[in-house]
Design a protein around this motif. Structure first.
Motif, PDB file in Angstrom:
ATOM      1  N   PRO A 338       3.345   6.635  -1.541  1.00 57.35           N
ATOM      2  CA  PRO A 338       2.975   6.605  -0.117  1.00 57.35           C
ATOM      3  C   PRO A 338       1.496   6.286   0.110  1.00 57.35           C
ATOM      4  O   PRO A 338       1.126   5.866   1.206  1.00 57.35           O
ATOM      5  N   ARG A 339       0.661   6.462  -0.897  1.00 57.55           N
ATOM      6  CA  ARG A 339      -0.760   6.156  -0.731  1.00 57.55           C
ATOM      7  C   ARG A 339      -1.005   4.654  -0.600  1.00 57.55           C
ATOM      8  O   ARG A 339      -2.018   4.238  -0.030  1.00 57.55           O
ATOM      9  N   LEU A 340      -0.066   3.836  -1.102  1.00 57.51           N
ATOM     10  CA  LEU A 340      -0.185   2.386  -0.925  1.00 57.51           C
ATOM     11  C   LEU A 340      -0.192   2.024   0.548  1.00 57.51           C
ATOM     12  O   LEU A 340      -1.037   1.249   1.013  1.00 57.51           O
ATOM     13  N   LEU A 341       0.719   2.591   1.309  1.00 53.54           N
ATOM     14  CA  LEU A 341       0.874   2.226   2.718  1.00 53.54           C
ATOM     15  C   LEU A 341      -0.276   2.750   3.579  1.00 53.54           C
ATOM     16  O   LEU A 341      -0.466   2.282   4.697  1.00 53.54           O
ATOM     17  N   VAL A 342      -1.031   3.715   3.057  1.00 56.99           N
ATOM     18  CA  VAL A 342      -2.212   4.224   3.758  1.00 56.99           C
ATOM     19  C   VAL A 342      -3.446   3.420   3.384  1.00 56.99           C
ATOM     20  O   VAL A 342      -4.310   3.151   4.223  1.00 56.99           O
TER      21      VAL A 342
END
Length: 522
Positions: A338-342
């Motif tokens: 999920p850190r990719l999308l942030v």
């Protein structure tokens, strides 16, 4: 209450002049240095002014993040501004204006902190408030010296306010002297600052954004870490994790909260620079630099500088390497980290991420990637800067608890306590819902754990002005195998040459200070 409008008091009135006595003119409407520092209100205004350089263009308004991220392997220049490209490929000249702005902002903070430290002790005022003011001044001076050390290597270290012409020609200190002063300032701040301001008595009660004991502890630990003083670093980070007193921090449940204007000064943040848009605090002139004015805004330019084509300048782009690194490992339920999308704006139909800025269908080539962290993309806004430019109110987080956990793991590993490092890495991985590291990579050797920590830090701290300094302090530029990897990830490293890991001392400083020395980048 957030510490807004700390910039309305200017210490420019304390500047010295070299004119002859008969040419000196006294203005009864302006207060002199001798007349100032009379009471607690003036001392508090003085330390408030010491925060102000943080929002200058050379500091965290834009250039310190941009010129730091741009040198790392997760970011590359994509700007028509030659200086930004030259920073990123290590060919920047000592006449560069952005480098001069950084230097000026750091030393403006040192200059102001020195005045507070020098003048406040003699003021008759509430002793607890005096201690807090002094602690903040030591912290902010240490912070400025820290930035000078990691960016310029060796610099002059003035510790008193200039009183005559000769005081402006401070000689360049050794690296050891500089780092000793940094650690001394953070240590002094640690003993004087409160854990928080919620229960203090005085005009600073409940004000968010001021330096705290936890912030001083974190940066003291980081200074030790950067000097490879592993035992000392571990001791400071352990205080933040296990106590006493400063173990008040925790990871936010939602990673995005660390880069949002809706969750600032949160439980994960040890210290952050306070920004606000004109609708919140007013202002009609951008806070780029020089002596602050009452008309100044308190905005950040990072968002507009990083924002994707059509919404901002898009002066930098993430590298394909960091994008691919996020996809190396799926979450425990087989989803994208999920850190990719942030951190990165990309077209991800499998993750139901196909829009930008308030619902606009992906307007770029499917394979295009852009920075998202510290922009307004993904936060429900339809534009980056209220339809204008460079008007971000998003606070810049200088240290997060996630960084503390990973730095503690690194220190433990270097002390030979590799197995003990797993639990602190797992806390960071657990938020991202990644599998337990002890399960997927058990019994790592010390060197294997070094590589794992480098990977974990890249994903957790991408585009946060940290990655480049990790690369430099780990010695990767002088390791042939690691340097080859860096050049494969980001071809801007092809033009790096030994000594160019630091920014050059500004030529303007060398021209006016005969005792200042060039560094390896000049």
């Amino acid at each position: 209450m957030k510490l807004y409008k700390i910039l309305t008091f200017s210490l420019g009135l304390l500047a010295l002049t070299g004119c002859e006595d008969e040419l000196d003119l006294y203005n009864p409407n302006n207060m002199t240095a001798d007349e100032y520092w009379a009471d607690g209100d003036q001392a508090l205004a003085g330390v408030n002014a010491t925060y102000t350089p943080l929002i200058n263009d050379g500091y965290y308004m834009r250039m310190t993040p941009a010129l730091t991220d741009g040198r790392a392997d997760d970011f590359r220049a994509d700007s028509p501004w030659p200086d930004l490209g030259q920073i990123s490929n290590f060919t920047i000249l000592p006449t560069s204006a952005p480098i001069q702005w950084m230097w000026e902002a750091y030393y403006q903070q040192v200059f102001r902190a020195n005045q507070v430290i020098q003048n406040t002790p003699d003021i008759e005022m509430d002793e607890d408030l005096k201690q807090r003011i002094m602690g903040q001044a030591y912290f902010l001076r240490g912070l400025a010296f820290f930035h000078l050390a990691i960016n310029f290597q060796r610099v002059p270290v003035p510790l008193t306010a200039a009183e005559g012409e000769e005081d402006y020609y401070i000689p360049t200190s050794t690296e050891e002297e500089l780092w000793t002063q940094i650690k001394s300032d953070f240590s002094q701040a640690q003993t004087m600052l409160p854990v928080d301001y919620s229960n203090v008595t005085g005009p600073d009660r409940s004000q968010l954004g001021r330096a705290t004991k936890g912030a001083a502890t974190g940066f003291l630990g980081k200074a030790h870490l950067y000097q490879e003083e592993w035992s000392e670093a571990a001791a400071e980070f352990k205080k933040l994790i296990d106590g006493p007193d400063v173990n008040i921090y925790s990871l936010m449940d939602d990673y995005r909260d660390n880069f949002s204007p809706f969750s600032e000064n949160n439980a994960e943040s040890l210290f952050e620079v306070q920004f606000a848009n004109p609708d919140q605090v007013g202002g009609s002139a951008k806070n780029y630099g020089g002596e602050p004015q009452n008309s100044w805004m308190q905005v950040s330019s990072v968002g507009h500088t990083y924002a994707q084509d059509g919404f901002g300048y898009s002066d930098f782009l993430p590298t394909r390497w960091i994008y691919s690194e996020y996809k190396e490992e799926e979450t425990a339920n087989d989803n994208i980290d999920p850190r990719l999308l942030v951190s990165i704006a990309s077209y991800e139909p499998d993750a139901n991420s196909t829009t930008v800025y308030g619902g606009v269908e992906w307007p770029h080539a499917d394979e295009a990637i852009y920075p998202r962290k510290y922009t307004h993309d993904g936060l429900g806004f339809e534009s980056e800067s209220q339809g204008s430019a460079e008007l971000s109110e998003i606070n810049y987080r200088l240290m997060r608890y996630a960084d503390v956990l990973l730095m503690y793991a690194e220190a433990l590993n270097e002390l030979g306590q590799t197995q003990d490092a797993y639990q602190y890495i797992n806390q960071v991985r657990n938020r991202a819902n990644l599998p337990d590291l002890e399960t997927v990579s058990p019994n790592l050797t010390q060197q294997e754990m070094r590589d794992q920590i480098a990977h974990e830090r890249a994903l957790e701290l991408a585009l946060e002005s940290i990655r480049w300094h990790d690369i430099r302090r780990w010695g990767w530029l002088y390791d042939a195998e690691k340097l080859a990897e860096l050049r494969e990830r980001d071809n801007e490293f092809n033009s790096w040459r030994p000594g160019k890991e630091y920014l050059p001392i500004p030529q303007s400083e060398l021209d006016v200070n005969p005792n200042a020395e060039p560094n390896s980048a000049n």
